[in-house]
Scaffold this motif. Sequence first.
Motif, PDB file in Angstrom:
ATOM      1  N   THR A  84       0.813  -1.216   0.000  1.00 23.62           N
ATOM      2  CA  THR A  84       0.000   0.000   0.000  1.00 23.62           C
ATOM      3  C   THR A  84       0.841   1.258   0.000  1.00 23.62           C
ATOM      4  O   THR A  84       0.339   2.342  -0.296  1.00 23.62           O
ATOM      5  CB  THR A  84      -0.930   0.033   1.230  1.00 23.62           C
ATOM      6  OG1 THR A  84      -0.144  -0.030   2.414  1.00 23.62           O
ATOM      7  CG2 THR A  84      -1.905  -1.136   1.196  1.00 23.62           C
ATOM      8  N   ALA A  85       2.126   1.133   0.339  1.00 23.92           N
ATOM      9  CA  ALA A  85       2.991   2.312   0.415  1.00 23.92           C
ATOM     10  C   ALA A  85       4.439   1.914   0.151  1.00 23.92           C
ATOM     11  O   ALA A  85       4.801   0.740   0.200  1.00 23.92           O
ATOM     12  CB  ALA A  85       2.864   2.962   1.791  1.00 23.92           C
ATOM     13  N   GLU A 122       7.001   8.377   3.316  1.00 21.64           N
ATOM     14  CA  GLU A 122       6.200   7.328   2.680  1.00 21.64           C
ATOM     15  C   GLU A 122       5.427   7.892   1.507  1.00 21.64           C
ATOM     16  O   GLU A 122       4.908   9.006   1.578  1.00 21.64           O
ATOM     17  CB  GLU A 122       5.243   6.690   3.683  1.00 21.64           C
ATOM     18  CG  GLU A 122       5.942   5.786   4.658  1.00 21.64           C
ATOM     19  CD  GLU A 122       4.986   4.994   5.539  1.00 21.64           C
ATOM     20  OE1 GLU A 122       3.780   4.923   5.236  1.00 21.64           O
ATOM     21  OE2 GLU A 122       5.465   4.451   6.536  1.00 21.64           O
ATOM     22  N   PRO A 178       2.291   6.782  -1.197  1.00 19.70           N
ATOM     23  CA  PRO A 178       1.257   5.774  -1.432  1.00 19.70           C
ATOM     24  C   PRO A 178       1.500   5.052  -2.752  1.00 19.70           C
ATOM     25  O   PRO A 178       1.907   5.667  -3.741  1.00 19.70           O
ATOM     26  CB  PRO A 178      -0.031   6.588  -1.475  1.00 19.70           C
ATOM     27  CG  PRO A 178       0.388   7.974  -1.805  1.00 19.70           C
ATOM     28  CD  PRO A 178       1.780   8.144  -1.289  1.00 19.70           C
ATOM     29  N   ASP A 197      -0.889   3.629  -4.427  1.00 19.47           N
ATOM     30  CA  ASP A 197      -2.034   4.017  -5.247  1.00 19.47           C
ATOM     31  C   ASP A 197      -1.774   5.376  -5.885  1.00 19.47           C
ATOM     32  O   ASP A 197      -1.416   6.331  -5.205  1.00 19.47           O
ATOM     33  CB  ASP A 197      -3.294   4.063  -4.378  1.00 19.47           C
ATOM     34  CG  ASP A 197      -4.553   4.240  -5.205  1.00 19.47           C
ATOM     35  OD1 ASP A 197      -4.631   3.649  -6.305  1.00 19.47           O
ATOM     36  OD2 ASP A 197      -5.454   4.977  -4.758  1.00 19.47           O
TER      37      ASP A 197
END
Length: 126
Positions: free
Chosen positions: A52-53, A65, A67, A69
């Motif tokens: 996710t990251a 961090e 993402p 996405d």
Amino acid sequence: MNDGCDAVFDMDMLDALGTRSFATATPWTDGAPFWEGVPLSVLMEHLGAEGTAIRATALNDYVTELPMDGLAEDGAILAMRRNGRPMPVADKGPIFIMYPFDQREELKRQEVFSRCAWQLARLDVL
């Protein structure tokens, strides 16, 4: 090259993945330098990374961090050259996570600026 569970790349290996370039102003540079490097989304796809990251760690231990996405849409690159030249460690190199701020106004915010780690040493998929 793989090293156990790690994927280790040199600059030539990153270049071989294909590069993207753009000019953009940043809070850390004068004018709008021309940046060139491998799209972060291409590297993650090449690795088959699932998560996710991405945690980015710089040589000075700065950690941020990003993402997973939206990587392709946001256009983040691992910039290896500024104005056609490799970047020395003393000048934010050898790799600087960069976004095309001038092409995408919605990226011009502190949340995204904080993702731009320079002197990048390591990426970890979370």
